[in-house]
Structures are given as structure tokens and as C-alpha cells.
Design a protein around this motif. Structure first.
Motif, PDB file in Angstrom:
ATOM      1  N   GLN A  80       0.820  -1.206   0.000  1.00 47.51           N
ATOM      2  CA  GLN A  80       0.000   0.000   0.000  1.00 47.51           C
ATOM      3  C   GLN A  80       0.862   1.268   0.000  1.00 47.51           C
ATOM      4  N   ARG A  81       1.979   1.233   0.693  1.00 48.16           N
ATOM      5  CA  ARG A  81       2.784   2.450   0.842  1.00 48.16           C
ATOM      6  C   ARG A  81       3.811   2.641  -0.276  1.00 48.16           C
ATOM      7  N   LEU A  86      -1.251   5.333  -7.277  1.00 52.71           N
ATOM      8  CA  LEU A  86      -1.469   6.739  -6.965  1.00 52.71           C
ATOM      9  C   LEU A  86      -0.139   7.454  -6.761  1.00 52.71           C
ATOM     10  N   ASP A  87      -0.116   8.732  -7.125  1.00 54.84           N
ATOM     11  CA  ASP A  87       1.036   9.551  -6.799  1.00 54.84           C
ATOM     12  C   ASP A  87       1.276   9.488  -5.293  1.00 54.84           C
ATOM     13  N   SER A  88       2.541   9.353  -4.883  1.00 51.90           N
ATOM     14  CA  SER A  88       2.842   9.130  -3.467  1.00 51.90           C
ATOM     15  C   SER A  88       2.419  10.293  -2.583  1.00 51.90           C
ATOM     16  N   LYS A  93      -1.639  12.128   1.463  1.00 51.27           N
ATOM     17  CA  LYS A  93      -2.660  13.094   1.882  1.00 51.27           C
ATOM     18  C   LYS A  93      -3.985  12.396   2.139  1.00 51.27           C
ATOM     19  N   MET A  94      -4.374  11.498   1.236  1.00 54.38           N
ATOM     20  CA  MET A  94      -5.628  10.776   1.421  1.00 54.38           C
ATOM     21  C   MET A  94      -5.569   9.899   2.666  1.00 54.38           C
ATOM     22  N   ASP A 116       6.142  13.597   3.918  1.00 57.32           N
ATOM     23  CA  ASP A 116       7.466  14.222   3.955  1.00 57.32           C
ATOM     24  C   ASP A 116       8.463  13.394   3.148  1.00 57.32           C
ATOM     25  N   ARG A 117       8.396  12.071   3.281  1.00 55.32           N
ATOM     26  CA  ARG A 117       9.310  11.188   2.566  1.00 55.32           C
ATOM     27  C   ARG A 117       9.099  11.291   1.053  1.00 55.32           C
TER      28      ARG A 117
END
Length: 456
Positions: A80-81, A86-88, A93-94, A116-117
Motif C-alpha cells: 500500500q505504501r 497513486l502519486d505518493s 494526503k488521502m 514528507d518522505r
């Protein structure tokens, strides 16, 4: 503006300078907060890659009772991460909006760390945790979609989904749905177990690959079980909810019929198309379940790790499927997910109940008189309702009641199952899937003699 109604509890600038409200001590296994990372890895299955370094506190808590399931969750979290289409920046944000809507401080911290990363400037982070009316125009629809999928999924307008589909494509909007599903699952794991943030702050995604046999790739068999007869005399031992019985059993059945006629928000892929992207072990049986076809068809990189996690949990435990599906039925009623409610009825039939027994059981569950069920079941149903509607109100005492009634191992398995339910419903409502008319689970579970990929 659609954001005027947003009342997200914010951690805000306190988090940006590293001051995070500490969640309570772990409830699922108090030793999890004192277990070292090395001890945590020893509990988990053998790895092919990775297997050392810091572990999330939630992984250690779950591994205390369900080590193979915890391993599958680590692989799911990494997917998921890091593998989402999706754009990271948008993904983080979501994820923050989902966590804030669930009032989950732990996940808010992780989402901001991922943001931040991903290279977002501090101004973007401050804007996110500030006034929603000041969010950038490009963020508004996806963040509103994430919020609604968390707090009021059945109310999402088709027009909002269509707009996101036009901007991000079928794969992008599908990834948004699965992100919200995962976030609602993970936040409840965190809130229900009360795990604290790691001492060193949010951890980066953990790239680990567990050895073959650690995870369950195919559906484990559903063994036959004795029917559970309703009590002829008893008393309701949990607080009654006046709102609960406002929708009668007949009204709920009408909702199921309307769901059968629903037009899905994305075309439903065929099994022949879906199986092309699956590992061979997952193609041994054709799948007719619309929910599964849509998830695997559009974002297999996120859906496959989720399937592994749920199947591993089933293989690692000895679930009472009638009790499990009754719990899930309570959740579907609590958040008004008609598609999943219909699946509960199908799975109760697969577990051994006939149509009249299913109708009688769900009719009793639909009322606020649960006297036909044993007291431990009633308390578990009340817990399921609370976990579904207001997870931030869960207390250590709530989990301890589960442990006292069910025993530590079954309590953890039941708790995990309930968190899983809030993943399933977000997918169903996000895509607005049409409920199948036939029982699509009738050939889904292998017989015990045909079981593929038996647990170690």
C-alpha cells in the motif's frame, strides 16, 4: 463548499514539531509494547528477504497471537505504501484524511511521515492539517472521497466517483477505494489494540518477503460445523440501541433487492481477464464474486496482498463461520452496506444454515432484542457495532471483555475479522457493486480433501 461539513480532529502543528499524543498501552497483548524487535522477528515466520530491524508495534501485537497473519500484514502495508499506482504525495494526503476522520493519531503520524518522505514541502503539510477550505483545488475531490469513504460511504455521489475516474483513470480511482479500505482496516487495528507509536517515530515501509508456506495463497477449506440453535429463552445483556431497530428486517431485504439492480461504477472484469495477472496458485478455481473480480482486475498489486492476509488469518485460526458472519452482518447493518449484507446471507448458507434459519437469525440481529443469543455473543455483537461506528471510543475494557468471553487467541482472531469487515464494506460501497443473485461462494471454498496450500 463540500468541505464546510468537515470536522476532522487535527493533530496539526504539534505533530509537525514532533509532539504526538501518545496512544494507550497495547490491549491485544500487553507484552507487545515491551517485546524487542529481535523477539518480534522470532515470532514471525522465516523470511527470504529482510527480517531484521525495527518492527511496528501493531505487528508485534498481532504476532503474539497470529504470527503468520502479522507477516501477511507487513507485506500488505509495504504494498500500500510503495506500490500504489497513486502519486505518493496524493496517497499520503488521502491516508491522513482517513486517519484524521477515524481520530487515529498513530496513522496520522505515519501519513505525514510518508508525505514528507515523498518530497512534499512543509507548506503542503501545513495546508493539509489546516483548514480544509484552504486545500488546493486539485486535492479537494480525492480528499473528500477519502473522507466520505471513511465516515459515510453509502452517501457518495456517482458524480464524484465519475469525476475522479475521468481525472485519474480506472486504475487510479480503484486504488483510491482500496486505500480507503486499507486505512479503515488498519486504523481499527491500531485503535482497538491501543498500540503506541514507536519510540523513534514512524517507520519507513518494511521491505520483507516471507518464505513459501508462510502465507496462505488459496482459500482454506470451510469445514462443516454444528448448527447453532437460537435460545428459546434468554435476556438481552447489552445496552439496546433505539436507532438500531428502526430499519426492519423487511426493509433491509428491500435494500438488498435494490442493490441487486445497482449499476457498478466501474465495468466488472471477466475471470479470464483477471486471472492473467494472478500467480498460478490463485487461479486454481474460477471466481464469480464481483467484489474480488473488481479488486483483482483493476489493482492486483494491492488486492493480492490483501487476499493473502485474509486467507492466512482463516488458515491460522479455527473460525466459527456462523458466528463470524453474524458479526459481519452486524457491521453491514451498522454502516448500511447492502452488498456485504447480502454476502453474509450467502456465507451463512455455505456454513450450513438453510434459508429459513438465515432469515430467523438475521431477523433477530436486526432487532434490538438479542436475547436469542448467548451473552458472550451479544457482547461481541455490541463490540462489532462500536468498532464499526465509533472506533475512537474503544477502551482497554472493551477488548478485555472479548478476551474474557472468548479467550485470548479467539479474541484476537475475532477482533482481526471485525477490522477486516471495515475493509470489505469500503470496497463494496466505493464501487457500488451490484449484489449477485446466485450464491457465488458455493464453489469458492475447497473441500477439506481438496485443500490447496495447507497451512504449515
Amino acid at each position: 463548499m463540500i468541505f464546510k461539513s468537515m470536522r476532522i480532529p487535527l493533530i496539526g502543528t504539534a505533530l509537525l514539531v514532533g509532539v504526538l499524543p501518545a496512544p494507550p498501552t497495547a490491549r491485544g497483548d500487553d507484552a507487545a509494547t515491551t517485546t524487542s524487535d529481535a523477539e518480534g522477528w522470532k515470532r514471525l515466520p522465516r523470511t527470504e528477504r529482510g527480517g531484521e530491524g525495527p518492527l511496528p508495534t501493531w505487528a508485534k501485537a498481532v504476532a503474539a497471537r497470529l504470527p503468520r497473519t502479522a507477516a501477511a500484514m507487513l507485506e500488505l502495508d509495504f504494498a500500500q505504501r510503495t506500490r500504489s499506482p497513486l502519486d505518493s504525495v496524493l496517497r499520503a494526503k488521502m491516508r491522513w484524511v482517513i486517519a484524521a476522520s477515524n481520530r487515529c493519531a498513530y496513522s496520522q503520524a505515519y501519513a505525514l511521515a510518508d508525505l514528507d518522505r515523498a518530497g512534499a514541502p512543509s507548506s503542503a503539510i501545513k495546508a493539509l492539517v489546516g483548514d480544509p477550505d484552504q486545500w488546493p483545488e486539485a486535492d479537494r475531490e480525492p480528499l473528500e472521497f477519502a473522507r466520505l469513504l471513511t465516515i459515510a460511504a453509502p452517501t457518495i455521489r456517482d458524480e464524484l466517483f465519475a469525476s475522479l475516474r475521468a481525472k485519474y483513470g480506472d486504475k487510479g480511482v480503484a486504488a483510491m477505494v482500496l486505500l480507503a479500505a486499507y486505512g479503515n482496516f488498519q486504523d481499527r487495528i491500531l485503535l482497538g489494540l491501543g498500540v503506541p507509536l514507536e519510540a523513534g517515530g514512524p517507520l519507513p515501509p518494511i521491505d520483507v518477503k516471507f518464505a513459501p508456506g508462510a502465507l496462505q495463497l488459496t482459500p482454506p477449506p470451510m469445514p462443516p460445523q454444528a448448527k447453532q440453535h437460537l435460545l428459546e429463552s434468554g435476556e438481552t445483556v447489552v445496552d439496546r440501541d433505539p436507532e438500531w431497530a428502526q430499519a426492519s428486517y423487511d426493509e433491509l431485504q428491500s435494500r438488498l433487492e435494490r442493490q441487486r439492480a445497482r449499476t457498478p461504477r466501474l465495468p466488472i472484469p471477466s475471470w479470464d481477464d483477471v486471472k492473467k495477472s494472478l500467480p498460478p496458485a490463485m487461479t486454481v478455481r474460477p471466481i464469480r464474486i464481483v467484489w474480488t473480480l473488481v479488486c483483482l482486475g483493476y489493482v492486483p498489486e494491492l488486492a493480492i496482498p490483501w487476499n493473502h492476509a485474509t486467507r492466512t488469518m482463516w488458515a491460522e485460526t479455527k473460525p466459527d463461520r456462523i458466528f463470524e458472519e453474524s458479526l459481519f452482518w452486524i457491521q453491514t447493518r451498522a454502516i448500511q452496506c447492502n452488498y456485504c449484507m447480502g454476502h453474509c446471507e450467502m456465507l451463512l448458507e455455505v456454513a450450513g444454515l438453510d434459508r429459513s434459519e438465515i432469515a430467523e437469525r438475521t431477523r433477530r440481529l436486526a432487532s434490538d432484542d438479542w436475547s436469542a443469543f448467548p451473552p458472550p455473543e451479544q457482547r461481541a455483537y455490541a463490540y462489532a457495532r462500536k468498532l464499526s461506528k465509533t472506533p475512537w471510543e474503544l477502551t482497554a475494557a472493551d477488548y478485555k471483555v472479548l478476551e474474557k468471553d472468548l479467550g485470548p487467541d479467539v479474541a484476537m482472531a475475532t477482533f482481526w475479522w471485525l477490522c477486516r469487515g471495515l475493509y470489505m464494506t469500503r470496497v463494496s460501497d466505493g464501487f457500488q457493486l451490484p449484489l449477485e443473485r446466485e450464491n457465488v461462494f458455493s464453489n469458492f471454498y475447497p473441500k477439506a480433501t481438496e485443500a490447496e496450500g495447507k497451512p504449515r
